[in-house]
Design an enzyme around this catalytic site. Structure first.
Site: not given
Ligand code: SAH
Length: 397
Positions: A213, A229, A251, A301, A341
């Site tokens: 970030r 996201f 989102d 993300d 992830c």
């Protein structure tokens, strides 16, 4: 004596400090151990390998507490692990005495408590226990945590689905002090974030993207950014602080977007430069494509698309889809920060997917930076599975 004996050759991973004992590696079990009991582990030759927590229902039948060392898995054992984790964090710039910061204090297997995550959010701790071992020692872990940190409250977020595989019930609630119902304010690189410890995702917030970030914030000046996201706004807040021209935060979670909006005001960032969109990213990207909209910077993300080996292909298609669409939406010279992830999706495969997406989008793209996990999310060398987060910063040339 409660003990398990491994099959021939299956001691190799334990000798390299890999913490998991798969059910298929177990030759026999002695002494009828129950959920979470400490067992001695032996090789087929009868060599003592260490102590482990027993999980009768799980594919991961045991998780090592010690390697080659006997002793008791008791208060002193956990006290030492917590002291080590606290000292290690401090040496990396994360101090438990700081009342505003947020970081991961215990990163499960990688810090010696398999299946236990402890995150610090200002003066509170949020704990997620995912395995039988720490489950049976939870009270002592909480007592020690309260004692050593002097925190105001500890909240259990033991509501992850993996608990079911371990034969554990879902449970949430305050286990020490009081934890407020409203989101808690934390400071991350000087930016205020609101963390909903009780209802937010995981333990409340995604601490693991802190470094990425900041880097993206540094590159955002003057850019029109699409933050996909976005959850509680992370990348977008940094981008606004970094002087972005406009940030679109997308989102599916209405609650997360509400917190994201509040955080912009709280940080006195220009609300007129942010648009919050409650939408499915897969659809939103298609709508942008159909309108021929372009962006100077896109962040992808997404949540974990690959949950098990069986759905690696399906997950890979998901990553390919959003990355292909994003590449098409990039303006000339535009940048894309793209993450995965999913631990099962390793960097070489992820990089290949990004290359395929660029080729299919007909864009010439360079990889300019790589992202991993920050220093409060260490990866034990014996446990490569601990490396789950990866990202690439790419630019259209
Ligand atoms: N970038 C965030 C963390 C993202 S976590 C940060 O810096 O904190 C993944 C987010 O994706 C969650 O907020 C979840 O609500 C959202 N999400 C999951 N599936 C989605 C979809 N199909 N479309 C839009 N958002 C989705």
């Amino acid at each position: 004596m409660k003990a398990i004996e491994l099959k021939a050759g299956r001691e190799k991973s334990a000798l390299r400090y890999h913490p998991w004992i798969f059910s298929g590696a177990v030759d026999n079990v002695q002494g009828d151990p129950q959920l979470g009991d400490t067992v001695e582990v032996y090789s087929y030759r009868g060599d003592f390998l260490g102590l482990a927590a027993y999980s009768p229902k799980s594919q991961i039948r045991g998780r090592f507490w010690t390697y080659g060392e006997r002793g008791n898995i008791d208060r002193d054992f956990f006290s030492e692990i917590l002291d080590r984790a606290i000292a290690a964090r401090k040496s990396r710039g994360f101090n438990i005495a700081d009342k505003e910061n947020a970081f991961r204090l215990v990163n499960a297997e990688n810090d010696g408590i398999p299946g236990c995550i402890i995150d610090k959010y200002a003066e509170y701790y949020s704990v997620e226990i995912l395995a039988a071992g720490p489950e049976v020692h939870r009270e002592v872990i909480y007592e020690l945590l309260a004692e050593k940190t002097g925190c105001k409250g500890i909240y259990e977020r033991c509501d992850g689905d993996v608990r079911v595989k371990e034969g554990l019930k879902l449970r949430t609630g305050a286990v020490f002090g009081e934890v407020p119902d409203e989101p808690v304010e934390i400071k991350e690189n000087g930016i205020s974030f609101l963390v909903d410890i009780k209802n937010g995702h995981k333990t409340g917030y995604y601490l693991d993207q802190r470094d990425a970030r900041r880097r993206i914030g540094e590159l955002a000046a003057g850019k029109k950014m699409l933050n996909c996201f976005c959850y509680t706004g992370g990348f977008g807040l940094y981008a606004l602080r970094g002087g972005a021209e406009h940030v679109y935060q997308v989102d599916v979670s209405k609650d997360a977007l509400k917190i994201a909006k509040e955080a912009i005001m709280r940080n006195k960032l220009p609300t007129a430069k942010a648009t919050h969109v409650e939408a499915d990213v897969f659809q939103y990207l298609r709508r942008c494509r159909d309108k021929a909209e372009t962006f100077d910077f896109i962040v992808l993300d997404p949540p974990k698309f690959v949950e098990s080996k069986d759905n690696l292909n399906k997950g890979a298609r998901g990553y390919k889809d959003i990355n292909l669409l994003a590449m098409k939406l990039l303006a000339e010279g535009g940048m894309l920060a793209t993450f995965s992830c999913s631990g099962l999706m390793e960097m070489p495969l992820f990089q290949k997917i990004i290359a395929d997406a660029a080729a299919d989008a007909g864009r010439r793209v360079q990889i300019i930076e790589r992202f991993g996990q920050p220093a409060d999310h260490p990866v034990a060398t014996g446990f490569p599975e601990g490396q789950y987060l990866k990202g690439l910063l790419v630019q259209v040339i």
